[in-house]
Design a protein around this motif. Structure first.
Motif, PDB file in Angstrom:
ATOM      1  N   GLU A  87       0.826  -1.212   0.000  1.00 45.45           N
ATOM      2  CA  GLU A  87       0.000   0.000   0.000  1.00 45.45           C
ATOM      3  C   GLU A  87       0.860   1.261   0.000  1.00 45.45           C
ATOM      4  N   THR A  88       1.936   1.254   0.771  1.00 45.68           N
ATOM      5  CA  THR A  88       2.835   2.405   0.831  1.00 45.68           C
ATOM      6  C   THR A  88       3.481   2.660  -0.530  1.00 45.68           C
ATOM      7  N   LEU A  89       4.018   1.617  -1.131  1.00 49.29           N
ATOM      8  CA  LEU A  89       4.649   1.757  -2.440  1.00 49.29           C
ATOM      9  C   LEU A  89       3.647   2.177  -3.506  1.00 49.29           C
ATOM     10  N   LYS A  90       2.452   1.611  -3.453  1.00 48.47           N
ATOM     11  CA  LYS A  90       1.420   1.959  -4.421  1.00 48.47           C
ATOM     12  C   LYS A  90       1.080   3.448  -4.337  1.00 48.47           C
ATOM     13  N   LYS A  91       0.891   3.966  -3.134  1.00 49.03           N
ATOM     14  CA  LYS A  91       0.576   5.389  -2.963  1.00 49.03           C
ATOM     15  C   LYS A  91       1.698   6.268  -3.506  1.00 49.03           C
ATOM     16  N   GLU A  92       2.939   5.894  -3.211  1.00 48.13           N
ATOM     17  CA  GLU A  92       4.083   6.680  -3.690  1.00 48.13           C
ATOM     18  C   GLU A  92       4.163   6.675  -5.218  1.00 48.13           C
ATOM     19  N   LEU A  93       3.962   5.521  -5.814  1.00 49.92           N
ATOM     20  CA  LEU A  93       4.015   5.417  -7.275  1.00 49.92           C
ATOM     21  C   LEU A  93       2.878   6.194  -7.928  1.00 49.92           C
TER      22      LEU A  93
END
Length: 65
Positions: A15-21
């Motif tokens: 979820e963290t990586l998805k939001k950043e991307l």
């Protein structure tokens, strides 16, 4: 817009990586295990894949093969 397939079994990290991307302007598809990753690769044809190596069902190495 480029599409990223994010393959990560840790839900919080995913979820963290998805939001950043997404904030960076990418379209993000996710998969939580090796089987989901193979299905997503066949369907979405992403521009790039971020791949965890230690995954349930099939490893990241299996996906690369």
């Amino acid at each position: 817009m480029a599409t990223v397939l994010l393959v990560e079994d840790d839900e919080t990290l995913s979820e963290t990586l998805k939001k950043e991307l997404e904030t960076a302007g990418f379209t993000v598809d996710t998969a939580m295990d090796g089987e989901e990753a193979l299905k997503a690769l066949r369907v979405s044809k992403p521009d790039v894949m971020l791949l965890d190596i230690l995954l349930p069902k099939r490893s990241g190495f299996d996906i690369l093969n």
